[in-house]
Design a protein around this motif. Structure first.
Motif, PDB file in Angstrom:
ATOM      1  N   ALA A  34       0.656  -1.146   0.193  1.00  0.00           N
ATOM      2  CA  ALA A  34      -0.261  -0.150   0.451  1.00  0.00           C
ATOM      3  C   ALA A  34       0.984   1.091   0.103  1.00  0.00           C
ATOM      4  O   ALA A  34       0.295   2.672  -0.333  1.00  0.00           O
ATOM      5  CB  ALA A  34      -1.486  -0.071   1.255  1.00  0.00           C
ATOM      6  N   ARG A  35       1.622   1.437   0.844  1.00  0.00           N
ATOM      7  CA  ARG A  35       2.929   2.802   0.943  1.00  0.00           C
ATOM      8  C   ARG A  35       4.032   2.354   0.246  1.00  0.00           C
ATOM      9  O   ARG A  35       4.848   3.530   0.186  1.00  0.00           O
ATOM     10  CB  ARG A  35       2.977   2.436   2.493  1.00  0.00           C
ATOM     11  N   GLY A  36       4.491   1.590   0.261  1.00  0.00           N
ATOM     12  CA  GLY A  36       6.256   1.229  -0.619  1.00  0.00           C
ATOM     13  C   GLY A  36       7.036   0.618   0.640  1.00  0.00           C
ATOM     14  O   GLY A  36       6.375   0.839   1.723  1.00  0.00           O
ATOM     15  N   LEU A  37       8.095   0.791   0.085  1.00  0.00           N
ATOM     16  CA  LEU A  37       9.198  -0.224   1.281  1.00  0.00           C
ATOM     17  C   LEU A  37       9.846   1.323   1.984  1.00  0.00           C
ATOM     18  O   LEU A  37      10.331   0.453   2.766  1.00  0.00           O
ATOM     19  CB  LEU A  37      10.869  -0.484  -0.219  1.00  0.00           C
ATOM     20  N   GLU A  38       9.055   2.266   2.339  1.00  0.00           N
ATOM     21  CA  GLU A  38       9.240   3.084   3.177  1.00  0.00           C
ATOM     22  C   GLU A  38       9.049   3.207   4.783  1.00  0.00           C
ATOM     23  O   GLU A  38       9.563   3.864   5.864  1.00  0.00           O
ATOM     24  CB  GLU A  38       9.261   4.631   2.922  1.00  0.00           C
ATOM     25  N   ALA A  39       7.600   1.830   4.864  1.00  0.00           N
ATOM     26  CA  ALA A  39       7.629   1.964   5.868  1.00  0.00           C
ATOM     27  C   ALA A  39       8.405   1.473   6.917  1.00  0.00           C
ATOM     28  O   ALA A  39       9.406   0.600   6.826  1.00  0.00           O
ATOM     29  CB  ALA A  39       6.257   0.491   5.696  1.00  0.00           C
TER      30      ALA A  39
END
Length: 223
Positions: A34-39
């Motif tokens: 949903a948010r990409g690998l920066e979580a």
């Protein structure tokens, strides 16, 4: 007194530890999609319902967490390339590969970034990407050699199609999840060999430029 922990490292995880690991992996997969690998580890822990220390014990670095989730995804895309090469019609093989790749990556931002960026990911994800690159090149070269693909299209153009599909999904995916198909089809029509194609105003990325773009791309944004 020194303690040898190597034997302990090889022992199977306890049932509760294995359950926690599975919860962490599933939570990370959902967040990354949903948010990409920066979580962050904190966000993964909250989503999984475990303490952040538990996440760090299982996956001390972001790279190890990305490896656990996305190695198989990149292997799956590589297998799609092999399937495309086995098709007797090289244009249909190219269309198949692009469509299937975009279907996997359009709604999974984390997989898209794992394929297209080297910002995150450890040795296993990197090794999977290195297997993917020559397969993509062969799919493109086969369609070009058969006269189906414009002569000025090269393998570094294909990852950008995935980015287009992802951008359409980020814009309107909640309203029309399959809208990316419309624009990927338009791109494919533009890639097909024509009698009098409009000359492309700029050239493709060179392999070195493509590598530099993968190393510098930071697609994740604050939501």
């Amino acid at each position: 007194m020194a303690v040898d922990t190597r034997g302990a490292a090889r022992r199977p995880l306890r049932r509760d530890a294995q359950q926690n690991r599975q919860r962490i992996v599933e939570a990370a997969r959902e967040l990354f999609a949903a948010r990409g690998l920066e979580a962050t580890h904190n966000e993964v822990a909250h989503h999984a319902g475990v303490g952040v220390g538990t996440v760090y014990r299982r996956f001390p670095t972001k790279e190890e967490l990305v490896d656990a989730i996305f190695e198989d995804g990149i292997d799956e895309i590589t297998a799609l390339g092999d399937a495309a090469l086995s098709k007797p019609d090289s244009w249909q093989g190219l269309v198949f590969f692009i469509d299937e790749m975009c279907q996997l990556t359009a709604r999974d931002q984390g997989l898209r970034e794992a394929v297209l960026s080297r910002t995150h990911g450890g040795d296993r994800v990197e090794a999977a990407r290195l297997r993917l690159d020559p397969v993509v090149a062969k799919v493109v070269e086969k369609a070009r050699a058969d006269g189906h693909l414009r002569a000025d299209i090269c393998d570094t153009d294909l990852p950008l199609v995935s980015i287009i599909a992802g951008a359409v999904t980020e814009f309107a995916g909640d309203i029309r999840p399959d809208l990316w198909r419309r624009y990927v089809t338009l791109v494919l029509d533009g890639m097909r060999a024509q009698t009098h194609p409009t000359p492309l105003p700029v050239g493709p990325l060179s392999p070195e430029q493509h590598e530099a773009a993968m190393r510098s791309w930071s697609p994740a944004r604050q939501r």
